[in-house]
Write a protein that holds these residues in place. Structure first.
Motif, PDB file in Angstrom:
ATOM      1  N   PHE A   1      44.497 110.587 103.018  1.00 56.72           N
ATOM      2  CA  PHE A   1      43.671 109.966 104.200  1.00 56.72           C
ATOM      3  C   PHE A   1      44.429 108.666 104.656  1.00 56.72           C
ATOM      4  CE2 PHE A   1      40.577 112.399 101.936  1.00 56.72           C
ATOM      5  CZ  PHE A   1      40.138 113.347 103.045  1.00 56.72           C
ATOM      6  N   GLY A   2      45.792 108.675 104.389  1.00 51.45           N
ATOM      7  CA  GLY A   2      46.581 107.336 104.694  1.00 51.45           C
ATOM      8  C   GLY A   2      46.366 106.377 103.817  1.00 51.45           C
ATOM      9  N   SER A   3      45.829 106.697 102.485  1.00 51.10           N
ATOM     10  CA  SER A   3      45.823 105.491 101.474  1.00 51.10           C
ATOM     11  C   SER A   3      46.730 105.685 100.489  1.00 51.10           C
ATOM     12  CB  SER A   3      44.412 105.411 100.818  1.00 51.10           C
ATOM     13  OG  SER A   3      44.064 106.715 100.281  1.00 51.10           O
ATOM     14  N   ASN A   4      47.325 104.299 100.116  1.00 48.04           N
ATOM     15  CA  ASN A   4      48.300 104.485  98.824  1.00 48.04           C
ATOM     16  C   ASN A   4      47.660 103.444  97.839  1.00 48.04           C
ATOM     17  OD1 ASN A   4      50.467 106.014  99.820  1.00 48.04           O
ATOM     18  ND2 ASN A   4      50.561 104.603 101.649  1.00 48.04           N
ATOM     19  N   MET A   5      46.831 104.259  97.192  1.00 50.14           N
ATOM     20  CA  MET A   5      46.171 103.462  96.242  1.00 50.14           C
ATOM     21  C   MET A   5      46.972 103.016  94.833  1.00 50.14           C
ATOM     22  SD  MET A   5      42.404 104.406  94.619  1.00 50.14           S
ATOM     23  CE  MET A   5      41.726 104.834  96.317  1.00 50.14           C
ATOM     24  N   ASP A   6      46.854 101.682  94.307  1.00 45.94           N
ATOM     25  CA  ASP A   6      47.753 101.500  93.176  1.00 45.94           C
ATOM     26  C   ASP A   6      46.639 101.696  91.767  1.00 45.94           C
ATOM     27  OD1 ASP A   6      45.984  99.422  93.092  1.00 45.94           O
ATOM     28  OD2 ASP A   6      47.462  97.935  93.364  1.00 45.94           O
ATOM     29  N   ALA A   7      47.182 101.701  90.591  1.00 44.52           N
ATOM     30  CA  ALA A   7      46.519 102.038  89.577  1.00 44.52           C
ATOM     31  C   ALA A   7      45.109 101.177  89.407  1.00 44.52           C
ATOM     32  CB  ALA A   7      47.238 101.669  88.274  1.00 44.52           C
ATOM     33  N   TRP A   8      45.067  99.707  89.729  1.00 42.63           N
ATOM     34  CA  TRP A   8      43.889  99.000  89.627  1.00 42.63           C
ATOM     35  C   TRP A   8      43.052  99.169  90.648  1.00 42.63           C
ATOM     36  CZ3 TRP A   8      43.440  97.633  84.807  1.00 42.63           C
ATOM     37  CH2 TRP A   8      44.670  97.454  84.037  1.00 42.63           C
ATOM     38  N   GLY A   9      43.608  99.621  91.971  1.00 43.18           N
ATOM     39  CA  GLY A   9      42.536 100.024  92.752  1.00 43.18           C
ATOM     40  C   GLY A   9      41.825 101.334  92.516  1.00 43.18           C
ATOM     41  N   ALA A  10      42.544 102.273  91.909  1.00 41.38           N
ATOM     42  CA  ALA A  10      41.826 103.350  91.515  1.00 41.38           C
ATOM     43  C   ALA A  10      40.953 103.168  90.597  1.00 41.38           C
ATOM     44  CB  ALA A  10      42.994 104.269  91.002  1.00 41.38           C
ATOM     45  N   ALA A  11      41.276 102.228  89.547  1.00 44.64           N
ATOM     46  CA  ALA A  11      40.264 101.892  88.338  1.00 44.64           C
ATOM     47  C   ALA A  11      39.096 101.154  89.047  1.00 44.64           C
ATOM     48  CB  ALA A  11      41.205 100.766  87.507  1.00 44.64           C
ATOM     49  N   SER A  12      39.264 100.315  89.939  1.00 43.09           N
ATOM     50  CA  SER A  12      38.058  99.799  90.756  1.00 43.09           C
ATOM     51  C   SER A  12      37.183 100.640  91.208  1.00 43.09           C
ATOM     52  CB  SER A  12      38.479  98.603  91.690  1.00 43.09           C
ATOM     53  OG  SER A  12      37.579  98.129  92.244  1.00 43.09           O
ATOM     54  N   ASN A  13      37.902 101.873  91.923  1.00 43.19           N
ATOM     55  CA  ASN A  13      36.974 102.992  92.584  1.00 43.19           C
ATOM     56  C   ASN A  13      36.162 103.526  91.523  1.00 43.19           C
ATOM     57  OD1 ASN A  13      37.566 102.301  95.033  1.00 43.19           O
ATOM     58  ND2 ASN A  13      39.286 103.860  95.465  1.00 43.19           N
ATOM     59  N   LEU A  14      36.668 103.665  90.260  1.00 40.49           N
ATOM     60  CA  LEU A  14      36.041 104.436  89.098  1.00 40.49           C
ATOM     61  C   LEU A  14      35.003 103.691  88.478  1.00 40.49           C
ATOM     62  CD1 LEU A  14      39.060 106.302  87.361  1.00 40.49           C
ATOM     63  CD2 LEU A  14      37.290 107.391  88.798  1.00 40.49           C
ATOM     64  N   SER A  15      34.664 102.490  89.035  1.00 45.39           N
ATOM     65  CA  SER A  15      33.794 101.829  88.347  1.00 45.39           C
ATOM     66  C   SER A  15      32.217 102.097  88.465  1.00 45.39           C
ATOM     67  CB  SER A  15      33.925 100.175  88.628  1.00 45.39           C
ATOM     68  OG  SER A  15      33.569  99.893  90.055  1.00 45.39           O
ATOM     69  N   PHE A  16      32.266 103.012  89.530  1.00 44.44           N
ATOM     70  CA  PHE A  16      30.951 103.388  89.661  1.00 44.44           C
ATOM     71  C   PHE A  16      30.391 104.059  88.487  1.00 44.44           C
ATOM     72  CE2 PHE A  16      33.376 107.179  90.984  1.00 44.44           C
ATOM     73  CZ  PHE A  16      32.449 108.339  90.476  1.00 44.44           C
TER      74      PHE A  16
ATOM     75  N   GLU B   1      41.337  90.690  87.945  1.00 56.17           N
ATOM     76  CA  GLU B   1      40.229  90.727  88.908  1.00 56.17           C
ATOM     77  C   GLU B   1      39.290  91.979  88.419  1.00 56.17           C
ATOM     78  OE1 GLU B   1      41.645  91.242  93.054  1.00 56.17           O
ATOM     79  OE2 GLU B   1      42.673  89.469  92.919  1.00 56.17           O
ATOM     80  N   TYR B   2      39.852  93.026  87.921  1.00 59.27           N
ATOM     81  CA  TYR B   2      39.383  94.198  87.491  1.00 59.27           C
ATOM     82  C   TYR B   2      38.607  93.816  86.234  1.00 59.27           C
ATOM     83  CZ  TYR B   2      38.509  98.615  85.254  1.00 59.27           C
ATOM     84  OH  TYR B   2      37.813  99.685  84.747  1.00 59.27           O
ATOM     85  N   SER B   3      39.099  93.015  85.213  1.00 58.69           N
ATOM     86  CA  SER B   3      38.585  92.641  84.209  1.00 58.69           C
ATOM     87  C   SER B   3      37.392  91.685  84.419  1.00 58.69           C
ATOM     88  CB  SER B   3      39.384  91.649  83.130  1.00 58.69           C
ATOM     89  OG  SER B   3      40.696  92.572  83.076  1.00 58.69           O
ATOM     90  N   LEU B   4      37.378  90.837  85.376  1.00 58.52           N
ATOM     91  CA  LEU B   4      36.311  89.867  85.719  1.00 58.52           C
ATOM     92  C   LEU B   4      35.049  90.769  86.364  1.00 58.52           C
ATOM     93  CD1 LEU B   4      35.157  87.091  85.986  1.00 58.52           C
ATOM     94  CD2 LEU B   4      36.380  87.112  88.494  1.00 58.52           C
ATOM     95  N   MET B   5      35.527  91.655  87.299  1.00 61.20           N
ATOM     96  CA  MET B   5      34.264  92.632  87.948  1.00 61.20           C
ATOM     97  C   MET B   5      33.727  93.438  86.581  1.00 61.20           C
ATOM     98  SD  MET B   5      35.066  95.842  90.239  1.00 61.20           S
ATOM     99  CE  MET B   5      35.892  96.769  88.768  1.00 61.20           C
ATOM    100  N   MET B   6      34.396  93.838  85.765  1.00 55.62           N
ATOM    101  CA  MET B   6      34.018  94.648  84.571  1.00 55.62           C
ATOM    102  C   MET B   6      33.009  93.668  83.589  1.00 55.62           C
ATOM    103  SD  MET B   6      34.267  97.548  85.246  1.00 55.62           S
ATOM    104  CE  MET B   6      33.579  98.279  83.873  1.00 55.62           C
ATOM    105  N   PHE B   7      33.378  92.544  83.675  1.00 54.37           N
ATOM    106  CA  PHE B   7      32.631  91.616  82.895  1.00 54.37           C
ATOM    107  C   PHE B   7      31.403  91.241  83.509  1.00 54.37           C
ATOM    108  CE2 PHE B   7      31.570  86.988  81.966  1.00 54.37           C
ATOM    109  CZ  PHE B   7      31.266  86.968  80.580  1.00 54.37           C
ATOM    110  N   TYR B   8      31.207  91.123  84.852  1.00 56.12           N
ATOM    111  CA  TYR B   8      30.166  90.784  85.645  1.00 56.12           C
ATOM    112  C   TYR B   8      29.213  92.037  85.256  1.00 56.12           C
ATOM    113  CZ  TYR B   8      31.949  86.796  87.746  1.00 56.12           C
ATOM    114  OH  TYR B   8      32.540  85.723  88.081  1.00 56.12           O
ATOM    115  N   ARG B   9      29.790  93.251  85.360  1.00 58.51           N
ATOM    116  CA  ARG B   9      28.915  94.474  85.238  1.00 58.51           C
ATOM    117  C   ARG B   9      28.279  94.496  83.516  1.00 58.51           C
ATOM    118  NH1 ARG B   9      29.463  98.650  88.771  1.00 58.51           N
ATOM    119  NH2 ARG B   9      30.806  98.316  90.700  1.00 58.51           N
TER     120      ARG B   9
END
Length: 263
Positions: free
Chosen positions: A46-61, A147-155
């Motif tokens: 769908f025109g997206s080029n996701m990197d590893a940490w972007g994918a990890a962020s999407n999987l945080s749900f 940024e990913y680590s901080l997000m997961m820490f808040y969660r």
């Protein structure tokens, strides 16, 4: 000290010798892998080029499941002792009730840490394997890792709060179903309750538990250049959550140490 560590070890054994615990741990590993593969298959479609940490962020749900599993363990660890009558056998041993309760709390928190770490290892592992684009993107991914680590820490902070809430309900009412139900309601209705009892409408609402959860909201506001309102800030919400946790623990301790279990 050695006796207390043995008590904590005993509580951990009660958790990990049950089949449901290993099913939970397996799901925490398998689901990130499954969804990571699905995201990788559709990456670029769908025109997206996701990197590893972007994918990890999407999987945080999927971390929502980690919260549910931690709540289940916390809700059951005290209530099950009363349900099966084993609380009497536990309390006749040379341990104070405070130590018994503390050992159960530590076992729950250790499980929450373990399952959170397992989730992050599975998520980061699969996304780095499927989305890593070599040394060129390494510096960008390293920045996003923070940024990913901080997000997961808040969660994780939210997980600890809701888990201790379930632990308190279990200790007070000796009903794991009630503890799970109330905790799940608080988790799933958090955004709805925050919208109804919004601090911008009611100034006193800024002291309510659900309005101070999800500490990542302050990071997003800062990134968007939105100023804090109604006197609420990251420090304010962290303090309010700490007070709630302290109250939950005191209530659980008071009820558990004073309850008559002779009958």
């Amino acid at each position: 000290m050695g006796n207390f560590l043995a008590l904590v070890q005993n509580e951990n054994m009660k958790i990990y010798r049950r089949l449901r615990t290993w099913i939970m741990l397996a799901l925490v590993v398998l689901l990130p892998v499954l969804f990571g593969i699905l995201i990788a298959v559709n990456n670029g479609t769908f025109g997206s080029n996701m990197d590893a940490w972007g994918a990890a962020s999407n999987l945080s749900f999927i971390y929502f499941l980690v919260s549910i599993f931690s709540v289940v363990i916390a809700a059951d660890i005290v209530a099950s002792e009363f349900t099966w009558g084993t609380i009497k056998l536990l309390l006749i041993r040379p341990w104070t009730r405070s130590k018994v309760l503390l050992s159960k709390l530590l076992a729950v928190l250790l499980f929450a840490v373990a399952i959170s770490v397992l989730f992050m290892i599975a998520t980061i592992g699969i996304t780095q394997l499927l989305f890593s684009s070599g040394s060129t993107a390494a510096n960008i991914e390293q920045m996003n890792f923070g940024e990913y680590s901080l997000m997961m820490f808040y969660r994780f902070i939210d997980l600890v709060v809701i888990t201790i809430f379930a632990f308190m309900i279990s200790s007070v009412f000796r009903a794991s179903g009630l503890a799970i139900g109330l905790s799940m309601f608080l988790l799933m209705a958090n955004s709805i309750l925050s919208a109804i009892l919004n601090p911008s409408r009611y100034s006193w609402a800024k002291y309510l538990l659900f309005n101070n959860m999800d500490l990542s909201q302050y990071k997003m506001r800062e990134s968007a250049g939105i100023a804090a309102t109604n006197g609420m800030s990251l420090g304010f919400s962290a303090t309010v959550l700490a007070v709630y946790v302290a109250v939950f623990l005191v209530v659980a301790w008071l009820v558990f140490t004073k309850r008559d279990v002779a009958a």
